[in-house]
Design an enzyme around this catalytic site. Structure first.
Site, PDB file in Angstrom:
ATOM      1  N   PRO A  88       0.822  -1.218   0.000  1.00 11.66           N
ATOM      2  CA  PRO A  88       0.000   0.000   0.000  1.00 11.66           C
ATOM      3  C   PRO A  88       0.855   1.268   0.000  1.00 11.66           C
ATOM      4  O   PRO A  88       0.379   2.330  -0.385  1.00 11.66           O
ATOM      5  CB  PRO A  88      -0.805  -0.096   1.308  1.00 11.66           C
ATOM      6  CG  PRO A  88      -0.761  -1.537   1.697  1.00 11.66           C
ATOM      7  CD  PRO A  88       0.545  -2.056   1.181  1.00 11.66           C
ATOM      8  N   GLU A 115      -0.321  -8.073   8.161  1.00  9.50           N
ATOM      9  CA  GLU A 115      -0.103  -6.625   8.293  1.00  9.50           C
ATOM     10  C   GLU A 115       1.102  -6.119   7.518  1.00  9.50           C
ATOM     11  O   GLU A 115       1.134  -4.969   7.102  1.00  9.50           O
ATOM     12  CB  GLU A 115       0.035  -6.248   9.768  1.00  9.50           C
ATOM     13  CG  GLU A 115      -1.262  -6.405  10.551  1.00  9.50           C
ATOM     14  CD  GLU A 115      -2.461  -5.735   9.885  1.00  9.50           C
ATOM     15  OE1 GLU A 115      -2.458  -4.497   9.817  1.00  9.50           O
ATOM     16  OE2 GLU A 115      -3.380  -6.432   9.431  1.00  9.50           O
ATOM     17  N   ARG A 153       0.266  -8.093 -21.222  1.00  6.26           N
ATOM     18  CA  ARG A 153      -0.423  -7.730 -22.461  1.00  6.26           C
ATOM     19  C   ARG A 153       0.312  -6.680 -23.282  1.00  6.26           C
ATOM     20  O   ARG A 153      -0.025  -6.440 -24.438  1.00  6.26           O
ATOM     21  CB  ARG A 153      -1.878  -7.333 -22.193  1.00  6.26           C
ATOM     22  CG  ARG A 153      -2.070  -6.031 -21.479  1.00  6.26           C
ATOM     23  CD  ARG A 153      -3.528  -5.807 -21.147  1.00  6.26           C
ATOM     24  NE  ARG A 153      -4.341  -5.419 -22.303  1.00  6.26           N
ATOM     25  CZ  ARG A 153      -4.249  -4.257 -22.946  1.00  6.26           C
ATOM     26  NH1 ARG A 153      -3.369  -3.348 -22.571  1.00  6.26           N
ATOM     27  NH2 ARG A 153      -5.025  -3.998 -23.972  1.00  6.26           N
ATOM     28  N   ASP A 168      -2.629   0.245 -30.339  1.00  2.53           N
ATOM     29  CA  ASP A 168      -1.786   1.248 -31.008  1.00  2.53           C
ATOM     30  C   ASP A 168      -2.593   2.431 -31.532  1.00  2.53           C
ATOM     31  O   ASP A 168      -2.025   3.376 -32.069  1.00  2.53           O
ATOM     32  CB  ASP A 168      -1.045   0.619 -32.196  1.00  2.53           C
ATOM     33  CG  ASP A 168      -0.059  -0.432 -31.737  1.00  2.53           C
ATOM     34  OD1 ASP A 168       0.305  -0.399 -30.559  1.00  2.53           O
ATOM     35  OD2 ASP A 168       0.335  -1.274 -32.552  1.00  2.53           O
TER      36      ASP A 168
HETATM   37  C1  9D3 Z   1      -3.319   0.139   5.033  1.00  2.00           C
HETATM   38  C2  9D3 Z   1      -3.715  -0.895   6.021  1.00  2.00           C
HETATM   39  N1  9D3 Z   1      -2.607  -1.228   6.962  1.00  2.00           N
HETATM   40  C3  9D3 Z   1      -2.926  -0.544   8.236  1.00  2.00           C
HETATM   41  C4  9D3 Z   1      -1.925  -0.719   9.293  1.00  2.00           C
HETATM   42  C5  9D3 Z   1      -2.464  -2.677   7.162  1.00  2.00           C
HETATM   43  C6  9D3 Z   1      -2.466  -3.476   5.908  1.00  2.00           C
HETATM   44  C7  9D3 Z   1      -3.634  -4.068   5.474  1.00  2.00           C
HETATM   45  C8  9D3 Z   1      -3.622  -4.842   4.298  1.00  2.00           C
HETATM   46  C9  9D3 Z   1      -1.315  -3.641   5.190  1.00  2.00           C
HETATM   47  C10 9D3 Z   1      -1.312  -4.418   4.032  1.00  2.00           C
HETATM   48  C11 9D3 Z   1      -2.467  -5.008   3.617  1.00  2.00           C
HETATM   49  C12 9D3 Z   1      -2.466  -5.846   2.395  1.00  2.00           C
HETATM   50  N2  9D3 Z   1      -2.384  -5.074   1.146  1.00  2.00           N
HETATM   51  C13 9D3 Z   1      -1.394  -5.251   0.286  1.00  2.00           C
HETATM   52  O1  9D3 Z   1      -0.530  -6.061   0.535  1.00  2.00           O
HETATM   53  C14 9D3 Z   1      -1.361  -4.473  -0.940  1.00  2.00           C
HETATM   54  C15 9D3 Z   1      -2.222  -3.474  -1.465  1.00  2.00           C
HETATM   55  C16 9D3 Z   1      -3.426  -2.888  -0.967  1.00  2.00           C
HETATM   56  O2  9D3 Z   1      -3.947  -3.217   0.114  1.00  2.00           O
HETATM   57  N3  9D3 Z   1      -4.023  -1.924  -1.717  1.00  2.00           N
HETATM   58  C17 9D3 Z   1      -3.538  -1.510  -2.914  1.00  2.00           C
HETATM   59  N4  9D3 Z   1      -2.417  -1.999  -3.415  1.00  2.00           N
HETATM   60  C18 9D3 Z   1      -1.778  -2.974  -2.674  1.00  2.00           C
HETATM   61  S1  9D3 Z   1      -0.366  -3.715  -3.144  1.00  2.00           S
HETATM   62  C19 9D3 Z   1      -0.311  -4.679  -1.815  1.00  2.00           C
END
Ligand code: 9D3
Length: 249
Positions: A88, A115, A153, A168
């Site tokens: 994230p 987490e 792709r 394209d």
């Molecule tokens: C933002 C939430 N975090 C709060 C402490 C904990 C958390 C929850 C869920 C951390 C990671 C996750 C799992 N998410 C991913 O691994 C993830 C992700 C996403 O949740 N949203 C958008 N892109 C991605 S890429 C990997």
């Protein structure tokens, strides 16, 4: 191009990678997808891949050693290739990043679950972090699937001739124009007359205008980024006047 995916849940990937365009590309040997179970690189009798966080708090953190050991194997086999952690906190994925990634020989994708992952994994092996958008998933696996699908792709030969023609085309950077197929009329809704006319010039102009109109109304942010041709600027003026006219009469 190869995609080596490090995950605790390799079975999540069967399905998306065994259908349609990605399946065909794997069969042709244009792309290679390898799923590596991080748990196979644990050394204790309980195959421990995660642990409680130092400092306390809820949830589990993925351990550094199994991930590091899995990466060492890949590094011996592949050499220097980007190691992308799905996170994230990562750079938001867009088509420009997808295009750049498709230029690589291969990618190693690291999926977190729970987490998070011990920060030292980033210090030691991760070269890039990518997010697929501002919403919370249960793990990095679905995000890795999105990255692989979008990057694959873009590789020559993955799409058929027809599909790459569309890729394209003039419409890049705009939303798609509306599509219709048979029947000509359904529940009182008719296919726009111009599409039945056989006038390819008129059809092309209509599609460009509809693509521009949708982009203007729904995603003006995309129009800001795109350099518009003279013709597109003219069409956009027409669209704005039509919308302005609609408001009054
Ligand atoms: C933002 C939430 N975090 C709060 C402490 C904990 C958390 C929850 C869920 C951390 C990671 C996750 C799992 N998410 C991913 O691994 C993830 C992700 C996403 O949740 N949203 C958008 N892109 C991605 S890429 C990997």
């Amino acid at each position: 191009m190869f995609f080596d995916i490090l995950t605790l849940f390799p079975e999540m990937f069967t399905g998306p990678f065994d259908e349609s365009i990605i399946k065909r590309a794997r069969e042709k040997g244009i792309i290679e997808i390898n799923l590596i179970n991080i748990r196979d690189y644990t050394t204790d009798k309980h195959n421990t891949a995660d642990d409680t966080p130092y400092g306390g708090g809820a949830g589990m953190v993925m351990k550094v050693e199994p991930i590091y050991r899995a990466w060492q194997d890949l590094h011996k086999k592949r050499g220097e290739v980007p190691v992308i952690m799905l996170s994230p906190q990562g750079r938001p994925l867009d088509q420009e990043l997808v295009k750049d990634l498709s230029q690589e020989q291969g990618l190693i994708l690291l999926c977190g679950h729970y987490e998070g992952i011990d920060e030292r994994v980033k210090d030691l092996i991760v070269t890039d972090e990518i997010s697929i958008g501002d919403y919370v998933l249960t793990g990095g696996e679905l995000a890795a699937m999105v990255v692989v699908d979008a990057v694959a792709r873009m590789i020559p030969g993955v799409l058929g001739d027809q599909e790459s023609m569309i890729e394209d085309s003039f419409y890049n950077g705009l939303l798609d124009y509306p599509d219709y197929t048979r029947p000509r009329e359904f529940m009182g809704l008719e296919v726009p007359e111009v599409l039945l006319s056989g006038n390819h010039g008129a059809i092309e102009r209509w599609r460009r205008k509809e693509a521009l109109k949708r982009t203007y109304l729904r995603r003006p942010d995309l129009l800001q980024k795109k350099i518009l041709s003279k013709e597109e600027l003219n069409l956009l003026e027409e669209i704005k006047q039509e919308i302005e006219g609609g408001k009054n009469g």
